[in-house]
Design an enzyme around this catalytic site. Structure first.
Site, PDB file in Angstrom:
ATOM      1  N   GLU A  11       0.823  -1.209   0.000  1.00  0.00           N
ATOM      2  CA  GLU A  11       0.000   0.000   0.000  1.00  0.00           C
ATOM      3  C   GLU A  11       0.858   1.260   0.000  1.00  0.00           C
ATOM      4  O   GLU A  11       0.558   2.232  -0.693  1.00  0.00           O
ATOM      5  CB  GLU A  11      -0.915  -0.017   1.217  1.00  0.00           C
ATOM      6  CG  GLU A  11      -1.913  -1.162   1.202  1.00  0.00           C
ATOM      7  CD  GLU A  11      -2.712  -1.219   2.487  1.00  0.00           C
ATOM      8  OE1 GLU A  11      -3.845  -0.756   2.482  1.00  0.00           O
ATOM      9  OE2 GLU A  11      -2.174  -1.726   3.480  1.00  0.00           O
ATOM     10  N   ASP A 218     -11.076 -11.414   4.810  1.00  0.00           N
ATOM     11  CA  ASP A 218     -11.736 -12.699   5.036  1.00  0.00           C
ATOM     12  C   ASP A 218     -13.016 -12.497   5.820  1.00  0.00           C
ATOM     13  O   ASP A 218     -13.204 -11.476   6.490  1.00  0.00           O
ATOM     14  CB  ASP A 218     -10.806 -13.692   5.748  1.00  0.00           C
ATOM     15  CG  ASP A 218     -10.336 -13.187   7.098  1.00  0.00           C
ATOM     16  OD1 ASP A 218     -11.019 -13.466   8.089  1.00  0.00           O
ATOM     17  OD2 ASP A 218      -9.297 -12.508   7.159  1.00  0.00           O
TER      18      ASP A 218
END
Length: 256
Positions: A11, A218
């Protein structure tokens, strides 16, 4: 000066690539990039994983770069079963779920010794700025910046942007039963990760406004298995870039 820290190096790389006048310092094995990003003075850093690593990085950014605002980004696991992979959580409060000294002193579980605080509140203006930017990214930029093959792979269509509680601890929780227990103990819990609440405590003690932004990698029941490196590089990194860009281009961030 705006501090931007990420738990994922992928990132930071996207953001660093767009810095004007990138001045780099290496401090305690971490690289700190200072310059202008979308017209704002910023310092960028990759914290590494875990509460201690994130605490060290946040403390360095605050003390050596004299920041006024701190934004922390990364990925997290869903705690609420209504959430899906690709959804975005904006912190309202952060809790360290691995802190519990209630057995030896009369303190509540999750309460930080000597501070008397268990829930660290993010800055209201930064929450709103992050929420607006995330919603705009999802509406206008997501399908232009993330390849359709990856969106299909993770069944991402229109991600939710949710403001809620995030908890942190120095363990990766892959047990649905443990997640359920934490949801009972921390009402309103949305996501679980390994850094945000530690950064929140540092900001609380230094009186620095902050917000934590997480992309969910998730589901709470672990029914979908994520190829984590692919998710970070091809999805989460673009989320971070788009949301941070929108925040920095907004006047609300610099009005702190």
């Amino acid at each position: 000066m705006i501090g931007i820290i990420s738990a994922m190096n992928e990132e930071i790389r996207l953001l660093v690539a767009h810095l004007d006048v990138d001045e780099k310092q290496t401090i305690a094995n971490r690289e700190y990039h200072q310059g202008k990003l979308f017209g704002k003075d910023v310092v960028l850093a990759f914290s590494r994983w875990g509460k201690v690593a994130a605490t060290q990085t946040a403390t360095t950014v605050i003390n050596l770069f004299d920041i006024d605002i701190l934004i922390f980004t990364g990925v997290a696991g869903a705690a609420d079963p209504s959430l899906s992979i690709g959804d975005i959580i904006i912190s309202t409060e952060l809790v360290q779920h691995d802190v519990d000294v209630s057995a030896v002193v009369s303190m509540k579980k999750f309460e930080i010794p000597l501070l008397g605080v268990s829930h660290f509140k993010a800055d209201a203006a930064l929450i709103e700025s992050a929420k607006r930017s995330a919603e705009e990214y999802v509406r206008s930029e997501l399908h232009n910046t993330v390849a359709s093959e990856y969106l299909r792979q993770y069944h991402i269509s229109v991600p939710q942007v949710i403001c809620g509680i995030i908890s942190s601890g120095d363990l990766f929780i892959a047990d649905a039963g443990k997640i359920s227990d934490l949801r009972r103990e921390i009402p309103g819990l949305m996501a679980i990760e390994m850094e945000g609440a530690a950064v929140a405590q540092v900001c609380y003690e230094h009186k620095i406004p902050f917000v934590v932004i997480r992309a969910l990698s998730d589901k709470a029941d672990h029914s979908a298995v994520t190829d984590f490196p692919i998710f970070v590089e091809h999805i989460a990194a673009h989320y971070t870039f788009g949301i941070i860009k929108g925040m920095l281009e907004s006047s609300s961030v610099v009005s702190q």
